[in-house]
Design a protein around this motif. Structure first.
Motif, short mmCIF file in Angstrom:
data_model
loop_
_atom_site.label_atom_id
_atom_site.label_comp_id
_atom_site.label_asym_id
_atom_site.label_seq_id
_atom_site.Cartn_x
_atom_site.Cartn_y
_atom_site.Cartn_z
N ARG A 33 0.83 -1.21 0.00
CA ARG A 33 0.00 0.00 0.00
C ARG A 33 0.87 1.26 0.00
NH1 ARG A 33 -3.38 -3.42 3.26
NH2 ARG A 33 -2.41 -2.68 5.19
N ARG A 34 2.01 1.21 0.68
CA ARG A 34 2.94 2.34 0.63
C ARG A 34 3.46 2.54 -0.79
NH1 ARG A 34 2.62 5.60 5.18
NH2 ARG A 34 2.76 4.32 7.08
N LEU A 35 3.82 1.44 -1.44
CA LEU A 35 4.33 1.54 -2.80
C LEU A 35 3.25 2.00 -3.77
CD1 LEU A 35 6.56 -1.67 -3.03
CD2 LEU A 35 7.26 0.67 -2.51
N ALA A 36 2.02 1.58 -3.53
CA ALA A 36 0.92 1.98 -4.41
C ALA A 36 0.69 3.48 -4.40
CB ALA A 36 -0.37 1.25 -4.02
N ALA A 37 1.08 4.14 -3.31
CA ALA A 37 0.93 5.59 -3.21
C ALA A 37 2.03 6.34 -3.95
CB ALA A 37 0.92 6.02 -1.74
N GLY A 38 3.04 5.63 -4.46
CA GLY A 38 4.13 6.24 -5.20
C GLY A 38 3.97 6.06 -6.70
N TRP A 39 5.03 5.57 -7.32
CA TRP A 39 5.06 5.40 -8.78
C TRP A 39 5.64 4.03 -9.09
CZ3 TRP A 39 9.17 4.32 -12.04
CH2 TRP A 39 8.97 4.53 -13.40
N HIS A 40 5.13 3.39 -10.13
CA HIS A 40 5.78 2.17 -10.59
C HIS A 40 5.53 1.95 -12.08
CE1 HIS A 40 1.84 0.13 -9.93
NE2 HIS A 40 2.28 -0.77 -10.79
N VAL A 41 6.39 1.14 -12.65
CA VAL A 41 6.26 0.73 -14.04
C VAL A 41 6.26 -0.80 -14.09
CG1 VAL A 41 8.77 0.89 -14.40
CG2 VAL A 41 7.23 0.95 -16.37
N LEU A 100 5.51 -1.77 -19.99
CA LEU A 100 4.13 -2.14 -20.34
C LEU A 100 3.13 -1.07 -19.92
CD1 LEU A 100 4.20 -5.89 -19.23
CD2 LEU A 100 4.41 -5.00 -21.57
N SER A 101 3.25 -0.56 -18.69
CA SER A 101 2.32 0.45 -18.20
C SER A 101 2.96 1.20 -17.05
CB SER A 101 1.00 -0.19 -17.75
OG SER A 101 1.21 -1.13 -16.70
N GLU A 102 2.53 2.44 -16.86
CA GLU A 102 3.06 3.33 -15.84
C GLU A 102 1.93 3.71 -14.89
OE1 GLU A 102 5.52 7.60 -15.66
OE2 GLU A 102 4.63 6.90 -17.53
N HIS A 103 2.23 3.75 -13.58
CA HIS A 103 1.18 3.98 -12.58
C HIS A 103 1.67 4.97 -11.54
CE1 HIS A 103 -0.96 0.29 -14.01
NE2 HIS A 103 0.29 -0.03 -14.34
N GLY A 104 0.81 5.90 -11.13
CA GLY A 104 1.15 6.85 -10.09
C GLY A 104 2.03 7.98 -10.62
N SER A 105 2.71 8.66 -9.69
CA SER A 105 3.57 9.77 -10.07
C SER A 105 4.81 9.80 -9.19
CB SER A 105 2.82 11.11 -9.96
OG SER A 105 2.47 11.38 -8.61
N TRP A 106 5.89 10.42 -9.72
CA TRP A 106 7.14 10.57 -9.00
C TRP A 106 7.71 11.93 -9.35
CZ3 TRP A 106 9.26 8.83 -4.89
CH2 TRP A 106 10.62 9.02 -4.64
#
Length: 230
Positions: free
Chosen positions: A78-86, A214-220
């Protein structure tokens, strides 16, 4: 389908320390490297050199469902979901780190014009640390300042594990940097550092991995468009 992911997130200090000391386990999680983020090219004696609360996490999953469940249900997830990932599709491997040696040397061809993500992972020889810093920092600046990178950073887990992560507008631009085809003195930095590594290795283990994003999620850092999808 087997999947990789790379995550960036700011987390509380206690969360970061716990994850660095003991990465979590979860259904469908094959392996996870938890590291503290660093700014490429930063001075050695600088708070930017190791930002413990800025986690950089590289992971391999059985499939997207396992990753989605981890992000939704696990405390670190959940902490990582609040950040950014690819989310990443593996393409090529050079060198070997034991935990990733199962990956084939080549899993598919890369379109030279398509964006790519590069991840390096190394286990250091501590007596070679000073040499590694001397030769590595110019390369860090080269990658950080390259006009064809949209995101580039380093990360580490004391005392032996170091990693880099970079997003390139094209595979052609990345290989041009690697093989020293960029113009000027800066174009030789990576090539010269690799020659020095071949002379006397900095690492016990080292691998470079190439992925198709493949896909980008969240923001950094206030951005949600680090991946230059075409």
């Amino acid at each position: 389908m087997r999947l990789h992911s790379f995550h960036l997130a700011r987390v509380p200090l206690h969360t970061a320390v716990r994850a660095l000391l003991r990465p979590p386990a979860a259904p469908g999680l094959r392996r996870m490297e938890v590291l503290a983020g660093m700014e490429l090219g930063a001075p050695v004696l600088s708070p930017k050199r190791m930002r413990i609360r800025h986690l950089a996490v590289f992971a391999e999953w059985d499939d997207e469902a396992a990753l989605d469940a981890f992000l939704a249900e696990r405390p670190l997830g959940r902490r990582l979901a609040a950040g950014w990932h690819v989310r990443l599709e593996f393409r090529r491997r050079w060198g070997a780190v034991r935990e990733l040696a199962h990956l084939p040397e080549e899993a598919g061809r890369t379109d030279p014009a398509e964006p790519v993500v590069a991840v390096t992972l190394a286990r250091m020889r501590l007596p070679e640390l000073a040499r590694f810093i001397r030769w590595g920092r110019p390369v860090e600046r080269q990658v950080r300042d390259h006009p064809e990178t949209t995101l580039a950073l380093a990360a580490m887990r004391p005392l032996r594990t170091v990693s880099t992560f970079s997003v390139w507008t094209s595979a052609r631009a990345m290989t041009g940097m690697v093989f020293g085809r960029d113009g000027g003195g800066a174009g030789r930095r990576h090539r010269d550092a690799m020659a020095e590594r071949d002379r006397r290795d900095f690492h016990r283990e080292f691998t470079t991995l190439r992925f198709r994003p493949l896909s980008e999620h969240g923001s950094w850092e206030g951005r949600s468009d680090h991946i230059p999808f075409r």
